[in-house]
Design an enzyme around this catalytic site. Structure first.
Site, PDB file in Angstrom:
ATOM      1  N   LYS A 177      50.287  47.511  43.410  1.00 26.22           N
ATOM      2  CA  LYS A 177      50.379  47.455  41.944  1.00 26.22           C
ATOM      3  C   LYS A 177      49.050  47.924  41.345  1.00 26.22           C
ATOM      4  O   LYS A 177      48.100  47.168  41.225  1.00 26.22           O
ATOM      5  CB  LYS A 177      50.685  46.040  41.449  1.00 26.22           C
ATOM      6  N   GLY A 229      39.916  42.009  42.486  1.00 29.26           N
ATOM      7  CA  GLY A 229      39.778  41.960  41.036  1.00 29.26           C
ATOM      8  C   GLY A 229      38.809  40.864  40.645  1.00 29.26           C
ATOM      9  O   GLY A 229      37.941  40.474  41.433  1.00 29.26           O
ATOM     10  N   SER A 230      38.977  40.354  39.436  1.00 28.60           N
ATOM     11  CA  SER A 230      38.018  39.380  38.917  1.00 28.60           C
ATOM     12  C   SER A 230      38.196  38.019  39.582  1.00 28.60           C
ATOM     13  O   SER A 230      39.289  37.677  40.065  1.00 28.60           O
ATOM     14  CB  SER A 230      38.207  39.244  37.408  1.00 28.60           C
ATOM     15  N   THR A 231      37.136  37.228  39.547  1.00 22.16           N
ATOM     16  CA  THR A 231      37.190  35.890  40.137  1.00 22.16           C
ATOM     17  C   THR A 231      38.208  35.016  39.395  1.00 22.16           C
ATOM     18  O   THR A 231      38.960  34.266  40.028  1.00 22.16           O
ATOM     19  CB  THR A 231      35.783  35.269  40.134  1.00 22.16           C
ATOM     20  N   GLY A 234      41.582  35.981  40.532  1.00 18.76           N
ATOM     21  CA  GLY A 234      41.662  35.639  41.956  1.00 18.76           C
ATOM     22  C   GLY A 234      41.889  34.153  42.170  1.00 18.76           C
ATOM     23  O   GLY A 234      42.659  33.747  43.049  1.00 18.76           O
ATOM     24  N   CYS A 286      31.833  45.958  42.408  1.00 23.94           N
ATOM     25  CA  CYS A 286      31.717  44.513  42.671  1.00 23.94           C
ATOM     26  C   CYS A 286      30.406  44.170  43.380  1.00 23.94           C
ATOM     27  O   CYS A 286      29.837  43.108  43.163  1.00 23.94           O
ATOM     28  CB  CYS A 286      32.890  44.054  43.506  1.00 23.94           C
ATOM     29  N   GLU A 385      28.857  38.302  35.978  1.00 28.19           N
ATOM     30  CA  GLU A 385      29.050  39.712  36.325  1.00 28.19           C
ATOM     31  C   GLU A 385      29.223  40.513  35.034  1.00 28.19           C
ATOM     32  O   GLU A 385      30.115  40.239  34.247  1.00 28.19           O
ATOM     33  CB  GLU A 385      30.309  39.817  37.196  1.00 28.19           C
TER      34      GLU A 385
HETATM   35  P1  NAD Z   1      41.322  41.896  36.921  1.00 26.66           P
HETATM   36  O1  NAD Z   1      41.181  40.665  37.727  1.00 26.66           O
HETATM   37  O2  NAD Z   1      41.466  41.769  35.454  1.00 26.66           O
HETATM   38  O3  NAD Z   1      42.611  42.737  37.399  1.00 26.66           O
HETATM   39  C1  NAD Z   1      42.753  43.165  38.727  1.00 26.66           C
HETATM   40  C2  NAD Z   1      44.211  43.484  38.978  1.00 26.66           C
HETATM   41  O4  NAD Z   1      44.966  42.274  38.915  1.00 26.66           O
HETATM   42  C3  NAD Z   1      44.850  44.434  37.972  1.00 26.66           C
HETATM   43  O5  NAD Z   1      45.777  45.269  38.654  1.00 26.66           O
HETATM   44  C4  NAD Z   1      45.593  43.481  37.041  1.00 26.66           C
HETATM   45  O6  NAD Z   1      46.680  44.094  36.366  1.00 26.66           O
HETATM   46  C5  NAD Z   1      46.065  42.437  38.032  1.00 26.66           C
HETATM   47  N1  NAD Z   1      46.377  41.131  37.490  1.00 26.66           N
HETATM   48  C6  NAD Z   1      45.782  40.474  36.465  1.00 26.66           C
HETATM   49  N2  NAD Z   1      46.322  39.248  36.308  1.00 26.66           N
HETATM   50  C7  NAD Z   1      47.268  39.117  37.274  1.00 26.66           C
HETATM   51  C8  NAD Z   1      48.163  38.067  37.646  1.00 26.66           C
HETATM   52  N3  NAD Z   1      48.191  36.897  36.994  1.00 26.66           N
HETATM   53  N4  NAD Z   1      48.987  38.270  38.699  1.00 26.66           N
HETATM   54  C9  NAD Z   1      48.963  39.439  39.375  1.00 26.66           C
HETATM   55  N5  NAD Z   1      48.147  40.479  39.059  1.00 26.66           N
HETATM   56  C10 NAD Z   1      47.306  40.310  38.023  1.00 26.66           C
HETATM   57  O7  NAD Z   1      40.080  42.811  37.356  1.00 26.66           O
HETATM   58  P2  NAD Z   1      39.659  44.228  36.781  1.00 26.66           P
HETATM   59  O8  NAD Z   1      39.038  44.021  35.456  1.00 26.66           O
HETATM   60  O9  NAD Z   1      40.795  45.194  36.913  1.00 26.66           O
HETATM   61  O10 NAD Z   1      38.541  44.678  37.869  1.00 26.66           O
HETATM   62  C11 NAD Z   1      37.223  44.323  37.805  1.00 26.66           C
HETATM   63  C12 NAD Z   1      36.952  43.133  38.706  1.00 26.66           C
HETATM   64  O11 NAD Z   1      37.295  43.448  40.051  1.00 26.66           O
HETATM   65  C13 NAD Z   1      35.484  42.766  38.754  1.00 26.66           C
HETATM   66  O12 NAD Z   1      35.338  41.377  38.649  1.00 26.66           O
HETATM   67  C14 NAD Z   1      35.037  43.234  40.122  1.00 26.66           C
HETATM   68  O13 NAD Z   1      33.941  42.574  40.649  1.00 26.66           O
HETATM   69  C15 NAD Z   1      36.256  43.024  40.925  1.00 26.66           C
HETATM   70  N6  NAD Z   1      36.206  43.858  42.138  1.00 26.66           N
HETATM   71  C16 NAD Z   1      35.973  43.246  43.332  1.00 26.66           C
HETATM   72  C17 NAD Z   1      35.872  44.007  44.494  1.00 26.66           C
HETATM   73  C18 NAD Z   1      35.634  43.368  45.839  1.00 26.66           C
HETATM   74  O14 NAD Z   1      35.960  43.981  46.844  1.00 26.66           O
HETATM   75  N7  NAD Z   1      35.090  42.179  45.935  1.00 26.66           N
HETATM   76  C19 NAD Z   1      35.994  45.384  44.430  1.00 26.66           C
HETATM   77  C20 NAD Z   1      36.216  45.976  43.188  1.00 26.66           C
HETATM   78  C21 NAD Z   1      36.336  45.186  42.047  1.00 26.66           C
END
Ligand code: NAD
Length: 481
Positions: A177, A229-231, A234, A286, A385
């Site tokens: 997704k 994605g974001s903490t 997550g 990240c 962050e």
């Molecule tokens: P985000 O958490 O807002 O979204 C990430 C993904 O999750 C998107 O596809 C979003 O549509 C989806 N999503 C959001 N809510 C959801 C839910 N309730 N259920 C299922 N899917 C959902 O993050 P972002 O703003 O897209 O990305 C930036 C973040 O990602 C930063 O915090 C960054 O540090 C982190 N990141 C981490 C790594 C790593 O490997 N540790 C790598 C890249 C980015």
């Protein structure tokens, strides 16, 4: 304009269930550059059914890892054939500078696929050991099942590859997704999957927002969720998976520290690496080392050198060859970063360079590369962050204090140590509580070794042979004596 009207599900292009579309806007020009279907829960249901058929009835999970690796290698080659188009699409979508995009966004992804294809032949998939009663036991690593891969917008193809690689070699079909900010590049991935002859249902791609993403996570047909994605998101996904006892891997945010030791010789090369470690992909990484820890002895010298280096960076359209810092991925992302600039100023941090929007770029979501000095580790800009081109220099007294400050964070993803003595640097690195630490370099990961976070940076690891294990279930077959 890149216009897509169908979704790649079950090995073919299909009409989406709904009529909603998502428009993608260039981060540099604010103009619409493409459109695609906005996936719905019904599309997810169809994708999960296709993946389940590939797993429950198809030959995919019973093929050998090396046979599946051959398909993965073909996928990598098909992507390499489209590399420049994909890199340019991602640059337009999220502002990733063209100079960085081809390697950082695309070839890094195909190299990850190639790494997993190689590891498929090296990984210990099973072993036979002595049992309790003179018998023997075959301990095998079975595929975990159908996987949901949730992808953020900052390095979309690379993160998709981190999930595709281990899923494919273990025999797990996957539903990816992509994020609404960066759905367009995923259509190249679908085209590459068709070109590579990936069997039906093994890869399914449904770009969608969070509600549809949540439907995917909660779907009873999903055995494992791999989320990057974001903490905050997550934590929520971890709770949902916990409630359903679903396996999950969480790769989350970071607030990594670069520890500059007193003996570091910051020549132009090392200084360039230090800036790169904090600002690659416009700071939207990240593992960005956004807290730079410098002893009081060398504080003024390092602040001034960093300020000069950051002030000289060329900010501009992501698709311009000379651009080093592009725009942020979305206007709300720029609002967020500007909020941190304000928070830094009002907490008493000193702006050395940058601090606002570039005057000569009225269009696009640009923020100047900004260096804050006199930052205390308790300030909001040092704890949260930022995900933008903003670095903070924090003073320390003595190496022990430097390590204490580095570890005084909710996060634990990456870090670096800068020194004239790399073996001492490795000793310091071992005291840093993060998943990856580099010595004298901007690498935030190495494909041959595990990558992932301590603390609130996540649970689980990707890459290296260790990246395969979370896509498996251990099964003991007890054989008769
Ligand atoms: P985000 O958490 O807002 O979204 C990430 C993904 O999750 C998107 O596809 C979003 O549509 C989806 N999503 C959001 N809510 C959801 C839910 N309730 N259920 C299922 N899917 C959902 O993050 P972002 O703003 O897209 O990305 C930036 C973040 O990602 C930063 O915090 C960054 O540090 C982190 N990141 C981490 C790594 C790593 O490997 N540790 C790598 C890249 C980015």
């Amino acid at each position: 304009m890149q216009i897509y009207k169908e979704l790649y599900i079950g090995g073919e292009w299909v009409q989406p269930a709904g009529t909603q579309t998502m428009q993608v806007v260039s981060a540099s020009t604010e103009e619409v550059i493409g459109e695609c279907p906005d996936g719905t829960p019904a599309d997810i249901d169809r994708a999960v059914a296709a993946a389940r058929a590939a797993f429950d009835d198809g030959p995919w999970p019973t093929m050998t890892p090396v046979e599946r690796a051959a398909v993965l290698s073909r996928l990598s080659q098909a992507l390499q054939g489209k590399a420049q188009d994909i890199a340019d699409t991602i640059s337009a979508e999220n502002g990733s500078p063209k100079q960085w995009s081809l390697m950082g966004q695309v070839f890094s992804a195909t190299m990850v696929l190639d790494t997993y294809a190689r590891l498929a032949g090296e990984y210990q998939w099973e072993d036979t050991r002595a049992g309790m009663m003179g018998n023997s036991v075959l301990v095998r690593k079975a595929p975990v099942g159908v996987v949901a891969g949730i992808i953020p917008w900052n390095v979309p193809l690379f993160i998709a590859a981190l999930k595709l690689g281990p899923a494919m070699v273990t025999g797990c079909p996957i539903i990816l997704k992509p994020s609404p900010e960066t759905p367009l590049d995923s259509f190249f991935l679908a085209e590459a999957a068709i070109e590579a002859g990936v069997p039906a249902g093994v890869i399914n791609i449904v770009p969608a927002g969070r509600e549809t993403g949540e439907h995917l996570v909660r779907h009873p047909g999903i055995d494992k969720v791999s989320f990057t994605g974001s903490t905050a998101v997550g934590q929520h996904i971890g709770e949902v998976c916990g409630g359903q006892l679903k396996r999950c891997t969480l790769e989350l945010g970071g607030k990594s520290a670069a520890i500059v030791l007193d003996d570091a010789v910051l020549d132009d090369h090392l200084l360039g690496e230090l800036v790169q470690s904090g600002l690659m992909n416009n700071g939207q990484v990240c593992g960005a080392q956004t807290r730079i820890l410098v002893s009081r002895n060398r504080y003024d010298e390092v602040v001034s050198a960093l300020g000069d280096a950051m002030g000289a960076l060329k900010v501009g359209d992501a698709l311009d060859d000379s651009t080093q810092i592009g725009p942020l991925a979305a206007s709300r992302q720029r609002d967020r970063v500007e909020g941190y600039l304000e928070a830094g100023r009002s907490a008493g941090a000193r702006v050395v360079v940058g601090g606002g929007r570039p005057k000569d770029l009225p269009k696009g979501w640009f923020v100047e590369p900004t260096l804050f000095a006199d930052v205390d580790n308790s300030m909001k800009i040092a704890r949260e962050e930022i995900f933008g081109p903003v670095l903070s220099v924090i003073p320390y007294e003595g190496e022990d204090q430097a390590i204490k400050i580095a570890n005084d964070s909710d996060y634990g993803l990456c870090g670096s140590v800068w020194t004239a003595d790399p073996s001492h640097g490795a000793q310091v690195a071992a005291r840093v509580r993060t998943g990856v630490v580099a010595v004298n370099g901007s690498m935030i990961l190495d494909f041959n070794s595990p990558f992932g976070g301590f603390k609130k940076s996540g649970i689980g690891r990707e890459l290296g042979p260790e990246g395969i294990t979370p896509y498996t279930e251990l099964q003991s077959i007890i054989l008769p004596a």
